[in-house]
Design an enzyme around this catalytic site. Structure first.
Site, PDB file in Angstrom:
ATOM      1  N   ARG A 179      -4.552  18.977  24.190  1.00 51.74           N
ATOM      2  CA  ARG A 179      -3.207  18.625  24.650  1.00 51.74           C
ATOM      3  C   ARG A 179      -3.076  17.137  24.343  1.00 51.74           C
ATOM      4  NH1 ARG A 179      -4.876  22.108  28.857  1.00 51.74           N
ATOM      5  NH2 ARG A 179      -3.528  23.953  29.054  1.00 51.74           N
TER       6      ARG A 179
ATOM      7  N   ASP B  13      -0.564  13.964  21.844  1.00 48.99           N
ATOM      8  CA  ASP B  13       0.652  13.651  21.092  1.00 48.99           C
ATOM      9  C   ASP B  13       0.514  14.024  19.627  1.00 48.99           C
ATOM     10  OD1 ASP B  13       1.659  12.679  23.422  1.00 48.99           O
ATOM     11  OD2 ASP B  13       2.109  10.674  22.688  1.00 48.99           O
TER      12      ASP B  13
ATOM     13  N   ASP C 222       0.816  -1.202   0.000  1.00 50.36           N
ATOM     14  CA  ASP C 222       0.000   0.000   0.000  1.00 50.36           C
ATOM     15  C   ASP C 222       0.857   1.263   0.000  1.00 50.36           C
ATOM     16  OD1 ASP C 222      -2.345  -1.407  -0.060  1.00 50.36           O
ATOM     17  OD2 ASP C 222      -2.698  -1.315   2.097  1.00 50.36           O
ATOM     18  N   GLY C 223       2.038   1.203   0.620  1.00 49.89           N
ATOM     19  CA  GLY C 223       2.916   2.367   0.637  1.00 49.89           C
ATOM     20  C   GLY C 223       3.343   2.781  -0.765  1.00 49.89           C
TER      21      GLY C 223
ATOM     22  N   SER D 265      -4.984   5.597  11.296  1.00 50.46           N
ATOM     23  CA  SER D 265      -6.175   5.988  12.051  1.00 50.46           C
ATOM     24  C   SER D 265      -6.780   4.797  12.793  1.00 50.46           C
ATOM     25  CB  SER D 265      -7.213   6.597  11.107  1.00 50.46           C
ATOM     26  OG  SER D 265      -8.438   6.810  11.758  1.00 50.46           O
ATOM     27  N   LEU D 266      -6.830   3.639  12.143  1.00 50.29           N
ATOM     28  CA  LEU D 266      -7.388   2.441  12.770  1.00 50.29           C
ATOM     29  C   LEU D 266      -6.570   2.023  13.985  1.00 50.29           C
ATOM     30  CD1 LEU D 266      -9.562   0.202  12.535  1.00 50.29           C
ATOM     31  CD2 LEU D 266      -7.939  -1.071  11.128  1.00 50.29           C
TER      32      LEU D 266
ATOM     33  N   ALA E 150      -5.734   2.436   8.071  1.00 54.37           N
ATOM     34  CA  ALA E 150      -4.287   2.533   8.230  1.00 54.37           C
ATOM     35  C   ALA E 150      -3.951   3.065   9.630  1.00 54.37           C
ATOM     36  CB  ALA E 150      -3.713   3.427   7.126  1.00 54.37           C
TER      37      ALA E 150
ATOM     38  N   HIS F 211       5.825  13.159  23.196  1.00 54.04           N
ATOM     39  CA  HIS F 211       5.990  14.534  23.664  1.00 54.04           C
ATOM     40  C   HIS F 211       4.698  15.283  23.370  1.00 54.04           C
ATOM     41  CE1 HIS F 211       8.664  17.830  24.930  1.00 54.04           C
ATOM     42  NE2 HIS F 211       7.897  18.572  24.145  1.00 54.04           N
TER      43      HIS F 211
END
Length: 294
Positions: free
Chosen positions: A175, A177, A73-74, A191-192, A189, A158
Protein backbone atom coordinates in the site's frame (compact mmCIF):
# COMPACT_ATOMS: atom_id res chain seq x y z
CA UNK A 1 39.30 14.45 -41.10
CA UNK A 2 39.41 10.66 -40.86
CA UNK A 3 36.83 9.23 -38.46
CA UNK A 4 34.74 6.13 -37.91
CA UNK A 5 31.64 8.35 -37.79
CA UNK A 6 30.63 9.07 -41.38
CA UNK A 7 27.27 10.70 -40.62
CA UNK A 8 26.67 12.76 -37.48
CA UNK A 9 23.18 13.62 -36.22
CA UNK A 10 22.40 16.74 -34.17
CA UNK A 11 19.49 16.57 -31.73
CA UNK A 12 18.44 19.50 -29.58
CA UNK A 13 16.12 21.08 -27.09
CA UNK A 14 13.29 22.79 -29.02
CA UNK A 15 12.50 26.41 -28.19
CA UNK A 16 15.70 26.83 -26.16
CA UNK A 17 17.78 29.75 -27.40
CA UNK A 18 21.04 28.61 -25.80
CA UNK A 19 20.70 25.06 -27.14
CA UNK A 20 19.92 26.39 -30.63
CA UNK A 21 23.04 28.56 -30.57
CA UNK A 22 25.12 25.53 -29.62
CA UNK A 23 23.53 23.45 -32.39
CA UNK A 24 24.42 26.08 -35.00
CA UNK A 25 27.99 26.22 -33.69
CA UNK A 26 28.23 22.42 -33.78
CA UNK A 27 26.84 22.28 -37.31
CA UNK A 28 29.31 24.82 -38.65
CA UNK A 29 32.21 23.21 -36.81
CA UNK A 30 31.50 19.66 -37.98
CA UNK A 31 30.79 20.71 -41.57
CA UNK A 32 34.09 22.58 -41.45
CA UNK A 33 35.78 19.26 -40.66
CA UNK A 34 34.37 17.89 -43.91
CA UNK A 35 31.86 15.53 -42.27
CA UNK A 36 28.22 14.79 -43.13
CA UNK A 37 25.66 16.31 -40.72
CA UNK A 38 21.92 15.68 -40.41
CA UNK A 39 19.59 17.42 -37.93
CA UNK A 40 16.45 16.27 -36.14
CA UNK A 41 13.59 17.95 -37.98
CA UNK A 42 11.67 19.49 -35.07
CA UNK A 43 14.63 21.50 -33.82
CA UNK A 44 16.25 21.91 -37.22
CA UNK A 45 13.32 23.98 -38.49
CA UNK A 46 14.16 26.58 -35.80
CA UNK A 47 17.83 26.92 -36.80
CA UNK A 48 17.37 28.39 -40.30
CA UNK A 49 20.32 26.55 -41.78
CA UNK A 50 19.45 26.57 -45.48
CA UNK A 51 21.77 23.74 -46.51
CA UNK A 52 21.03 21.44 -43.58
CA UNK A 53 19.31 18.07 -44.12
CA UNK A 54 16.43 17.58 -41.67
CA UNK A 55 15.20 14.09 -40.69
CA UNK A 56 12.75 12.51 -38.27
CA UNK A 57 14.24 10.78 -35.21
CA UNK A 58 13.80 7.27 -36.61
CA UNK A 59 15.46 8.33 -39.87
CA UNK A 60 18.38 9.70 -37.86
CA UNK A 61 18.72 6.30 -36.24
CA UNK A 62 18.81 4.63 -39.64
CA UNK A 63 21.35 7.05 -41.13
CA UNK A 64 23.68 8.27 -38.38
CA UNK A 65 26.78 6.69 -36.87
CA UNK A 66 26.98 9.24 -34.05
CA UNK A 67 24.34 11.45 -32.44
CA UNK A 68 25.21 14.60 -30.51
CA UNK A 69 22.40 15.57 -28.13
CA UNK A 70 22.33 19.20 -26.97
CA UNK A 71 20.24 19.83 -23.87
CA UNK A 72 19.74 18.19 -20.50
CA UNK A 73 19.38 14.60 -19.39
CA UNK A 74 15.71 14.68 -20.40
CA UNK A 75 16.66 15.31 -24.03
CA UNK A 76 19.21 12.51 -23.84
CA UNK A 77 16.58 10.12 -22.47
CA UNK A 78 14.13 10.95 -25.25
CA UNK A 79 16.76 10.37 -27.91
CA UNK A 80 18.05 7.21 -26.22
CA UNK A 81 14.66 5.47 -26.29
CA UNK A 82 14.69 5.73 -30.09
CA UNK A 83 18.38 5.53 -31.00
CA UNK A 84 19.15 2.47 -28.84
CA UNK A 85 17.23 0.37 -31.39
CA UNK A 86 19.73 1.37 -34.09
CA UNK A 87 23.02 1.00 -32.17
CA UNK A 88 23.91 4.67 -32.75
CA UNK A 89 26.69 6.03 -30.54
CA UNK A 90 25.56 9.06 -28.51
CA UNK A 91 27.39 11.91 -26.78
CA UNK A 92 25.80 14.85 -24.94
CA UNK A 93 26.45 18.58 -24.73
CA UNK A 94 25.03 19.94 -21.47
CA UNK A 95 22.44 22.70 -21.83
CA UNK A 96 20.33 21.49 -18.91
CA UNK A 97 20.66 21.45 -15.15
CA UNK A 98 22.54 18.54 -13.55
CA UNK A 99 23.61 16.78 -16.74
CA UNK A 100 24.66 13.32 -15.52
CA UNK A 101 24.58 12.04 -19.12
CA UNK A 102 25.86 15.11 -20.98
CA UNK A 103 29.64 15.49 -20.78
CA UNK A 104 30.66 18.24 -23.19
CA UNK A 105 30.52 21.93 -22.31
CA UNK A 106 28.64 24.18 -24.76
CA UNK A 107 31.38 26.80 -24.35
CA UNK A 108 34.37 24.58 -25.12
CA UNK A 109 33.22 21.52 -27.05
CA UNK A 110 35.63 21.83 -30.00
CA UNK A 111 38.79 20.18 -28.67
CA UNK A 112 37.16 17.26 -26.79
CA UNK A 113 34.77 16.65 -29.69
CA UNK A 114 37.61 16.56 -32.23
CA UNK A 115 39.48 14.04 -30.10
CA UNK A 116 36.32 11.95 -29.79
CA UNK A 117 35.76 12.02 -33.56
CA UNK A 118 39.38 10.89 -34.01
CA UNK A 119 38.64 7.80 -31.91
CA UNK A 120 39.99 8.99 -28.56
CA UNK A 121 36.99 8.24 -26.33
CA UNK A 122 35.57 5.90 -23.70
CA UNK A 123 32.45 3.90 -24.57
CA UNK A 124 29.95 2.19 -22.31
CA UNK A 125 26.66 0.37 -22.76
CA UNK A 126 23.58 1.42 -20.77
CA UNK A 127 20.60 -0.95 -20.77
CA UNK A 128 16.95 0.11 -20.98
CA UNK A 129 13.75 -1.31 -19.49
CA UNK A 130 10.79 -2.64 -21.48
CA UNK A 131 7.44 -1.95 -19.79
CA UNK A 132 4.21 -3.70 -20.78
CA UNK A 133 0.63 -3.31 -19.52
CA UNK A 134 -1.45 -6.52 -19.66
CA UNK A 135 -5.21 -6.57 -19.15
CA UNK A 136 -7.19 -9.84 -19.03
CA UNK A 137 -4.20 -11.65 -20.51
CA UNK A 138 -3.80 -9.27 -23.46
CA UNK A 139 -1.03 -6.74 -24.11
CA UNK A 140 -2.60 -3.27 -24.05
CA UNK A 141 0.42 -0.91 -24.20
CA UNK A 142 4.21 -0.88 -23.98
CA UNK A 143 7.19 1.45 -24.06
CA UNK A 144 10.85 1.66 -23.05
CA UNK A 145 12.64 3.61 -20.34
CA UNK A 146 16.30 4.40 -19.82
CA UNK A 147 15.94 5.82 -16.30
CA UNK A 148 12.89 4.28 -14.71
CA UNK A 149 9.35 2.96 -14.99
CA UNK A 150 7.10 4.43 -12.31
CA UNK A 151 3.71 3.15 -11.21
CA UNK A 152 1.71 5.97 -9.65
CA UNK A 153 -1.87 7.20 -9.21
CA UNK A 154 -3.17 9.96 -11.40
CA UNK A 155 -4.09 11.91 -8.26
CA UNK A 156 -1.49 13.46 -5.96
CA UNK A 157 -0.82 11.63 -2.65
CA UNK A 158 -3.38 8.92 -3.37
CA UNK A 159 -2.47 5.47 -2.04
CA UNK A 160 -2.82 2.43 -4.29
CA UNK A 161 -2.59 -1.31 -3.62
CA UNK A 162 -0.50 -3.75 -5.64
CA UNK A 163 1.54 -6.94 -5.40
CA UNK A 164 5.15 -7.43 -6.53
CA UNK A 165 6.45 -10.63 -8.13
CA UNK A 166 10.07 -11.38 -9.10
CA UNK A 167 10.59 -14.19 -11.63
CA UNK A 168 7.07 -15.39 -10.88
CA UNK A 169 7.66 -15.53 -7.11
CA UNK A 170 5.53 -13.40 -4.83
CA UNK A 171 7.74 -10.87 -2.98
CA UNK A 172 5.27 -8.65 -1.12
CA UNK A 173 2.08 -6.64 -1.29
CA UNK A 174 2.17 -2.87 -1.05
CA UNK A 175 0.00 0.00 0.00
CA UNK A 176 1.93 3.00 -1.26
CA UNK A 177 1.86 6.02 -3.54
CA UNK A 178 3.52 3.88 -6.20
CA UNK A 179 6.70 2.04 -7.17
CA UNK A 180 9.87 3.13 -8.98
CA UNK A 181 11.72 0.48 -11.00
CA UNK A 182 15.05 2.05 -11.95
CA UNK A 183 18.11 1.18 -14.00
CA UNK A 184 21.62 2.13 -12.80
CA UNK A 185 21.34 5.16 -15.10
CA UNK A 186 18.13 6.14 -13.32
CA UNK A 187 19.55 5.57 -9.85
CA UNK A 188 20.69 9.22 -9.76
CA UNK A 189 17.31 10.52 -10.93
CA UNK A 190 13.80 10.04 -9.46
CA UNK A 191 14.91 6.93 -7.54
CA UNK A 192 17.56 8.94 -5.67
CA UNK A 193 15.00 11.55 -4.62
CA UNK A 194 12.81 8.76 -3.22
CA UNK A 195 15.64 7.36 -1.08
CA UNK A 196 16.97 4.73 -3.48
CA UNK A 197 20.66 3.79 -3.68
CA UNK A 198 23.14 5.03 -6.26
CA UNK A 199 24.04 2.09 -8.51
CA UNK A 200 27.17 2.35 -10.66
CA UNK A 201 26.43 2.05 -14.42
CA UNK A 202 28.53 -1.09 -14.90
CA UNK A 203 26.27 -3.20 -12.65
CA UNK A 204 23.64 -5.49 -14.17
CA UNK A 205 21.01 -4.50 -11.61
CA UNK A 206 17.68 -2.76 -11.21
CA UNK A 207 16.28 -1.10 -8.10
CA UNK A 208 12.73 -1.26 -6.77
CA UNK A 209 11.89 1.78 -4.64
CA UNK A 210 8.42 2.02 -3.02
CA UNK A 211 7.02 5.53 -2.96
CA UNK A 212 5.84 6.54 0.54
CA UNK A 213 4.93 2.98 1.57
CA UNK A 214 2.32 2.48 4.29
CA UNK A 215 4.80 0.55 6.45
CA UNK A 216 8.08 1.48 8.10
CA UNK A 217 9.71 -1.87 7.29
CA UNK A 218 9.66 -1.48 3.51
CA UNK A 219 12.99 -0.52 1.95
CA UNK A 220 14.43 -0.28 -1.59
CA UNK A 221 15.75 -3.57 -2.97
CA UNK A 222 18.36 -4.17 -5.70
CA UNK A 223 17.86 -7.25 -7.88
CA UNK A 224 19.51 -8.81 -10.92
CA UNK A 225 18.57 -6.87 -14.06
CA UNK A 226 17.70 -10.09 -15.91
CA UNK A 227 14.87 -10.70 -13.44
CA UNK A 228 11.27 -10.44 -14.56
CA UNK A 229 9.38 -7.89 -12.48
CA UNK A 230 5.59 -8.04 -12.34
CA UNK A 231 3.33 -5.55 -10.56
CA UNK A 232 -0.28 -6.67 -10.12
CA UNK A 233 -2.80 -3.92 -9.39
CA UNK A 234 -5.40 -4.85 -6.82
CA UNK A 235 -8.93 -5.02 -8.30
CA UNK A 236 -10.05 -3.23 -5.12
CA UNK A 237 -8.22 0.01 -5.93
CA UNK A 238 -10.72 2.83 -5.58
CA UNK A 239 -9.14 4.96 -8.31
CA UNK A 240 -9.19 3.98 -11.95
CA UNK A 241 -6.84 6.79 -12.97
CA UNK A 242 -3.46 5.12 -12.54
CA UNK A 243 -0.39 5.39 -14.78
CA UNK A 244 2.94 3.75 -15.49
CA UNK A 245 5.38 6.45 -16.63
CA UNK A 246 8.55 5.78 -18.62
CA UNK A 247 11.26 8.36 -17.86
CA UNK A 248 8.51 10.83 -16.99
CA UNK A 249 7.92 11.34 -20.74
CA UNK A 250 5.55 8.55 -21.81
CA UNK A 251 2.58 7.52 -19.63
CA UNK A 252 0.63 4.28 -20.09
CA UNK A 253 -2.83 4.05 -18.52
CA UNK A 254 -3.45 1.19 -16.09
CA UNK A 255 -6.62 0.00 -14.39
CA UNK A 256 -7.43 -2.04 -11.27
CA UNK A 257 -6.55 -5.69 -11.91
CA UNK A 258 -3.95 -4.94 -14.62
CA UNK A 259 -0.51 -6.54 -14.66
CA UNK A 260 2.62 -4.52 -15.42
CA UNK A 261 5.59 -6.51 -16.73
CA UNK A 262 9.00 -4.81 -16.53
CA UNK A 263 12.00 -6.52 -18.10
CA UNK A 264 15.44 -5.63 -19.36
CA UNK A 265 15.20 -4.41 -22.95
CA UNK A 266 17.24 -6.19 -25.64
CA UNK A 267 18.44 -2.76 -26.76
CA UNK A 268 21.31 -0.82 -25.19
CA UNK A 269 22.48 2.76 -25.56
CA UNK A 270 26.09 3.18 -26.65
CA UNK A 271 27.20 6.22 -24.66
CA UNK A 272 30.50 7.93 -25.48
CA UNK A 273 32.62 9.97 -23.06
CA UNK A 274 35.81 11.98 -23.57
CA UNK A 275 38.95 10.11 -22.54
CA UNK A 276 39.52 10.47 -18.81
CA UNK A 277 35.82 10.42 -17.88
CA UNK A 278 35.36 9.34 -14.26
CA UNK A 279 31.91 8.42 -12.91
CA UNK A 280 32.78 9.28 -9.31
CA UNK A 281 34.09 12.68 -10.36
CA UNK A 282 30.70 13.28 -11.99
CA UNK A 283 28.94 12.32 -8.75
CA UNK A 284 31.15 14.65 -6.71
CA UNK A 285 30.48 17.51 -9.10
CA UNK A 286 26.74 17.04 -9.54
CA UNK A 287 25.83 16.05 -5.98
CA UNK A 288 28.20 18.40 -4.15
CA UNK A 289 30.18 15.68 -2.41
CA UNK A 290 33.26 16.70 -0.43
CA UNK A 291 36.70 16.70 -2.00
CA UNK A 292 39.70 14.80 -0.60
CA UNK A 293 40.75 15.85 2.90
CA UNK A 294 44.39 14.70 2.59
Amino acid sequence: METEFNTIALIGKPDHEGANQTLVALYNYIVGLGLKVVIERRVGEQLRLDQAELLEMVELGERADLAIVVGGDGNMLGAARVLARFDVAVVGVNRGNLGFLTDLSPDSFEQPLERLLAGDYQAEQRFLLETQVHRHGQLKASNTAMNEAVLHPGKIAHMIEFEVYINGHFMYSQRADGMIVATPTGSTAYSLSAGGPIVTPNLNAITLVPMFPHTLSCRPIVIDADSQVKLVLSPNNKTEQMLISCDGHVSLAVQPGDEIHINKSPYKLKLLHPRGHNYFEVLRSKLGWGSKLF
